[in-house]
Design a protein around this motif. Structure first.
Motif, PDB file in Angstrom:
ATOM      1  N   ILE A 319       0.815  -1.213   0.000  1.00  0.00           N
ATOM      2  CA  ILE A 319       0.000   0.000   0.000  1.00  0.00           C
ATOM      3  C   ILE A 319       0.857   1.276   0.000  1.00  0.00           C
ATOM      4  CG2 ILE A 319      -1.848   1.246   1.201  1.00  0.00           C
ATOM      5  CD1 ILE A 319      -2.673  -1.414  -0.082  1.00  0.00           C
ATOM      6  N   PRO A 320       1.948   1.360   0.795  1.00  0.00           N
ATOM      7  CA  PRO A 320       2.752   2.598   0.756  1.00  0.00           C
ATOM      8  C   PRO A 320       3.285   2.911  -0.633  1.00  0.00           C
ATOM      9  CG  PRO A 320       3.325   1.297   2.678  1.00  0.00           C
ATOM     10  CD  PRO A 320       2.425   0.434   1.848  1.00  0.00           C
ATOM     11  N   LEU A 321       3.829   1.896  -1.332  1.00  0.00           N
ATOM     12  CA  LEU A 321       4.352   2.132  -2.676  1.00  0.00           C
ATOM     13  C   LEU A 321       3.221   2.422  -3.649  1.00  0.00           C
ATOM     14  CD1 LEU A 321       6.716   2.254  -4.602  1.00  0.00           C
ATOM     15  CD2 LEU A 321       6.581  -0.220  -4.881  1.00  0.00           C
ATOM     16  N   LEU A 322       2.102   1.727  -3.520  1.00  0.00           N
ATOM     17  CA  LEU A 322       0.939   1.973  -4.386  1.00  0.00           C
ATOM     18  C   LEU A 322       0.477   3.421  -4.244  1.00  0.00           C
ATOM     19  CD1 LEU A 322      -1.270   0.902  -6.284  1.00  0.00           C
ATOM     20  CD2 LEU A 322      -2.550   0.178  -4.260  1.00  0.00           C
ATOM     21  N   ALA A 323       0.436   3.913  -3.004  1.00  0.00           N
ATOM     22  CA  ALA A 323       0.007   5.294  -2.777  1.00  0.00           C
ATOM     23  C   ALA A 323       0.976   6.281  -3.420  1.00  0.00           C
ATOM     24  CB  ALA A 323      -0.095   5.555  -1.275  1.00  0.00           C
ATOM     25  N   GLN A 324       2.284   6.001  -3.324  1.00  0.00           N
ATOM     26  CA  GLN A 324       3.274   6.885  -3.949  1.00  0.00           C
ATOM     27  C   GLN A 324       3.106   6.914  -5.465  1.00  0.00           C
ATOM     28  OE1 GLN A 324       5.243   8.957  -2.641  1.00  0.00           O
ATOM     29  NE2 GLN A 324       5.753   8.320  -0.554  1.00  0.00           N
TER      30      GLN A 324
END
Length: 726
Positions: A319-324
Motif C-alpha cells: 500500500i505505501p508504494l501503491l500510494a506513492q
C-alpha cells in the motif's frame, strides 16, 4: 520541458521511492538453522509472504508437546525473522512485538549469541523512531557488551551488523561524521569475513552515505566496488544488492544529466529484481524508470511504466508504494493539464495514505488537490481541500508544507475575489515561512555547535589520556632512578628522540593529507566541491575588505582537445588545464582568489577597481585564445559573472551561498549560449538599482529567475541573450 520542471522531477525521483538503506540483517544476513532457510530466503524475496509463513511456523511450534532446546531455538529465530520481515514492510509495532518475544526467549535460554543478535535487531528497529533513541542506545550497549564475550559465533558478520546499526542510529541523530566513522568500521569487519557479498554491502552502505551527503563521485567509486556481476552463481542476497546498486548508479548519472546512461542502469536494476522474483523491488524500480521516461519527455512510456508498477504493487499488497505511484500519476497528469485523471489518482493517493496513517503524505495529497482545483478555476473546491490541509498541518508542527497551505489559500481566495481573506492568509504564510527559515537556520547552527563540542571533548579526552600516560611514566622513572640513574637517563633521552621523531612524522602525514584534501592535486588551488558555500572556501588571503566591491566569475572549460584531435588521457588533460589556468591568471593584475569547483570549473573573486565584469570577461576570453595558440590546443570556455554585493541597497541581503547561486545561474546561461554558438561566451547578471531585498528573501535561484523576467535583474551577454532559456 523547462529547466525548473526538470529539477523538480529529479527531486521527486529521489524522494518518492526508497533508496538503498543502511541495512543488511533485514536483507538476509542472519544466521539460521537449515530448517528456517526457506523463511530466510523469503525474507529477501517477499517479506509480506514471509510474515504469513512465520505465523504458520509459530503456530506449529506451539502445538508441539515436547519442547526441546532445538525447537525453542527454532521459535526464537522465527520471531527474529518475523521482526525483520515486519521492519521491511514498515510495520514497526509488529516488528517490536516479534523482537521482544525473541529477546525474552533468548534470555530464558541464556543463549548469548542469539540474544546479541536480537539486541542488534531491536536497536535497528528502534533507531528509526526519534522518540525512542534512548532505548535504541541501550540495546546497542547491551549488544556491544555481549559481543565482547562471544568467541565461537561468526563474529565478523555480527560486528559488521552492530557497526552498521550504530551508523544508522548516528545518522538519524544528525551526527553525520560519527556515522561515517562507524560505516568505515563496518567495512573493516566485512573485509575480515570471507563473504564477497558482505564486503559488497559495506561498500554499498558507504556509497549511500556519500549520496546522502551530495558527493556523487565518491559514491560512484564505492558503488563500483559493490558490483557483483562477476559472481558465477548469484545468490538471493547478491541479486537484491545488485538491483539496489544499479539503481543508485542510475541516480548518480541522472543527477549529472546523463539520462540515457541512467535509464540503462535502471533497466539493469529491474532485470536483477525480476531474476530475484521480488515484486516490491520490481514495482519500485519500474516506478523509478517511469520517472526517468517522464524526464526525457516520453510521457506515454512513463504512464505505461507507472501503471505496470501500480499493478505489481497492488497485487502484492504494498500500500505505501501503491500510494506513492498514485501520487506520481496525479502529478504527471497535473503537469500536462489533464484534469480528470489527475483528480482521480490524487484522491486515491490521499485515501491510501489515510488508510496507512501517513499524515505527511496525506498533507502532500491535499496540497496537490488544492493546487489542481486552483489551476482548473475551481477555487471553492480548492479552499475546501486546503482547509482540510490547514487542519492537518496544525497538528504536525511547523514545516515547509505548513506555510505552503497558506500560500495556496492566498491564491485561492485571491482568484475567488475575496481579497481581504487573501491578504490575511498571505500574512500568515509570510510569518510561518520566516519562522520555518529561522528554525532551519537555528538547527544548522545547533548541528555545527554539537560537532564543535564533539571535537572539543575528543581533544580534552586526548589531553587527559596523554597526561595520565606521562604521570605513569614519571612514577616508573622515579622507581628506576634509584636503581640505575645513568641507564635511565640514556633510555629517557632515547625515548624522547623516538617519540619526537614519530610525532614529527605523524604531523607531516596529517599535514600532507590535509593538503591533499583541501588543494587540487595538480594546480594547487583550493578545492571547493565539498563546501556548502564555495565562496567561503576560497583562500582567505588576500581577501576583499568588508566595504569593497568584487567581481565573481565562474569559469567553465566546455571543450579541451589538441589541435591534432588525439585523445588526451586523464593525467595529460589535467596538466593542460593547469598550464591554461596558470597562463590565464598571469593576465590579471588585480588581487584575486581562485578555487576549483571541479577540474573544469573554477570560481574566481577579483577586487573591482576600474574594470567592469564585461571588460574582465572579454580580457579573459582574449587571453584564452592566446593561451590556446601557445599551448597548441583547442579550448572553449563559458563564463558567468556578477558583482558582489549583488544588491546595492541591501549588501547583506544575499549571503555567500546565495551569491554562488547567482553566479552559477549566469554560468548556465553562458553554457546555453555556447551550446548554440560553439564559441567562447559570457553572461553577466546585474541587479537594477531599484531592486529590493524583499524580492530575494526565499529561494535565491527562483527569485533571480523571476527578477530577470520582471526586469529587476539585467542580463548582459556576449551573444543574443534571447537564446537563453531561464
Amino acid at each position: 520541458m523547462n529547466y525548473t520542471n526538470y529539477i523538480w522531477r529529479i527531486l521527486a525521483l529521489v524522494t518518492c521511492f526508497h533508496s538503498l538503506s543502511a541495512s543488511a540483517y533485514e536483507y538476509g544476513f542472519v544466521h539460521v538453522p537449515k530448517e528456517l532457510e526457506p523463511l530466510r530466503q523469503q525474507l529477501i524475496v517477499n517479506p509480506r509472504v514471509c510474515l504469513k509463513q512465520i505465523e504458520q511456523k509459530l503456530e506449529q511450534q506451539k502445538s508441539l508437546v515436547h519442547q526441546t532446546t532445538e525447537t525453542k531455538n527454532i521459535t526464537l529465530l522465527s520471531n527474529q525473522i518475523g521482526a525483520l520481515c515486519a521492519y521491511r514492510i514498515d510495520n514497526i509495532d509488529l516488528a517490536q512485538h516479534y523482537i521482544n518475544l525473541a529477546i525474552g526467549l533468548a534470555q530464558e535460554q541464556q543463549h548469548q549469541a542469539h540474544l546479541t543478535q536480537a539486541y542488534i535487531v531491536a536497536a535497528l528497529i528502534l533507531s528509526e523512531d526519534p522518540n525512542r533513541s534512548s532505548e535504541a542506545e541501550s540495546f546497542i550497549e547491551l549488544a556491544s557488551v555481549n559481543l565482547e564475550k562471544l568467541k565461537i559465533f561468526p563474529l565478523p558478520n555480527m560486528r559488521f551488523q552492530l557497526q552498521k546499526v550504530i551508523a544508522r542510529f548516528m545518522q538519524n541523530q544528525g551526527k553525520s561524521n560519527e556515522a561515517k566513522n562507524y560505516l568505515l568500521k563496518a567495512k573493516e569487519e566485512a573485509y575480515t569475513s570471507k563473504s564477497v557479498t558482505l564486503r559488497a554491502w559495506s561498500e554499498a552502505l558507504l556509497a549511500n552515505y556519500y549520496l546522502t551527503n551530495n558527493q556523487p563521485e565518491l559514491a560512484l567509486n564505492h558503488l563500483s566496488e559493490a558490483d557483483l556481476d562477476d559472481l558465477a552463481k548469484p545468490t538471493s542476497e547478491s541479486l537484491f544488492l545488485s538491483s539496489k546498486v544499479k539503481a543508485n548508479i542510475a541516480k548518480v548519472y541522472l543527477d549529472q544529466g546523463e539520462l540515457a546512461i541512467a535509464e540503462q542502469f535502471q533497466q539493469d536494476a529491474i532485470a536483477h529484481a525480476v531474476e530475484l522474483g521480488n515484486p516490491d523491488l520490481q514495482a519500485e524500480e519500474i516506478a523509478t524508470l517511469a520517472n526517468m521516461a517522464e524526464l526525457s519527455g516520453d510521457i506515454d512510456a512513463a504512464l505505461v511504466h507507472y501503471l505496470n508498477a501500480k499493478d505489481i504493487a497492488k497485487s502484492n499488497g504494498n500500500i505505501p508504494l501503491l500510494a506513492q505511484i498514485e501520487l506520481r500519476l496525479g502529478q504527471t497528469y497535473m503537469e500536462f493539464s489533464d484534469y480528470t485523471p489527475a483528480l482521480v489518482h490524487l484522491q486515491i493517493a490521499r485515501q491510501l495514505f489515510n488508510s496507512i496513517h501517513k499524515p505527511n503524505e496525506v498533507l502532500r495529497s491535499l496540497l496537490l488537490l488544492g493546487e489542481l482545483h486552483i489551476s482548473n478555476q475551481e477555487n471553492g473546491l480548492a479552499i475546501l481541500q486546503l482547509e482540510k490541509a490547514e487542519a492537518l498541518a496544525n497538528t504536525m508542527g511547523l514545516t515547509s508544507s505548513h506555510s505552503k497551505v497558506y500560500k495556496l489559500l492566498t491564491q485561492a481566495y485571491e482568484k475567488n475575489g475575496n481579497y481581504a481573506l487573501a491578504l490575511e492568509q498571505f500574512k500568515i504564510y509570510h510569518s510561518l515561512n520566516q519562522q520555518y527559515q529561522q528554525i532551519r537556520n537555528e538547527l544548522k547552527r545547533e548541528q555545527f555547535k554539537q560537532h564543535y563540542q564533539y571535537i572539543e571533548q575528543a581533544q580534552r579526552l586526548s589531553d587527559l589520556t596523554r597526561e595520565k600516560a606521562i604521570a605513569q611514566q614519571q612514577s616508573s622513572f622515579q622507581q628506576l632512578i634509584l636503581v640505575l640513574v645513568c641507564v635511565f637517563g640514556i633510555m629517557l633521552l632515547f625515548l624522547f628522540l623516538v617519540t619526537r621523531q614519530k610525532l614529527l612524522l605523524r604531523n607531516a602525514s596529517v599535514n600532507g593529507l590535509t593538503q591533499q584534501l583541501n588543494q587540487h592535486p595538480v594546480t594547487g588551488w583550493q578545492q571547493l566541491a565539498h563546501c556548502d558555500a564555495p565562496l567561503n572556501g576560497l583562500p582567505s588571503v588576500p581577501a576583499p575588505s568588508a566595504n569593497s566591491t568584487s567581481i565573481l566569475l565562474l569559469l567553465s572549460i566546455e571543450q579541451l582537445k589538441t589541435e591534432s584531435q588525439h585523445t588526451l588521457g586523464f593525467e595529460q588533460r589535467r596538466i593542460l588545464i593547469k598550464d591554461f589556468v596558470d597562463a590565464l591568471m598571469l593576465s590579471i593584475e588585480e588581487s584575486y582568489q581562485l578555487g576549483h569547483v571541479n577540474d573544469q570549473q573554477m570560481l574566481l573573486r577579483i577586487e573591482q577597481h576600474q574594470r567592469s565584469p564585461q571588460q574582465l570577461c572579454e580580457q579573459l576570453m582574449l587571453h584564452t585564445q592566446k593561451c590556446a595558440q601557445q599551448l597548441k590546443i583547442e579550448i572553449k570556455i563559458a563564463i558567468g559573472t556578477c558583482v558582489s554585493p549583488f544588491l546595492t541597497k541591501a549588501k547583506d541581503a544575499i549571503d555567500d551561498k546565495g551569491m554562488t547561486e547567482v553566479v552559477w545561474l549566469a554560468l548556465e546561461g553562458a553554457q546555453q549560449l555556447y551550446a548554440h554558438t560553439q564559441t567562447n561566451q559570457w553572461v553577466e547578471l546585474t541587479a537594477m538599482s531599484g531592486s529590493h531585498a524583499a524580492f530575494f528573501c526565499t529561494n535565491v535561484t527562483q527569485d533571480v529567475k523571476q527578477a530577470i523576467t520582471k526586469g529587476l535583474v539585467k542580463v548582459n551577454a556576449s551573444a543574443d541573450k534571447n537564446l537563453i532559456n531561464w
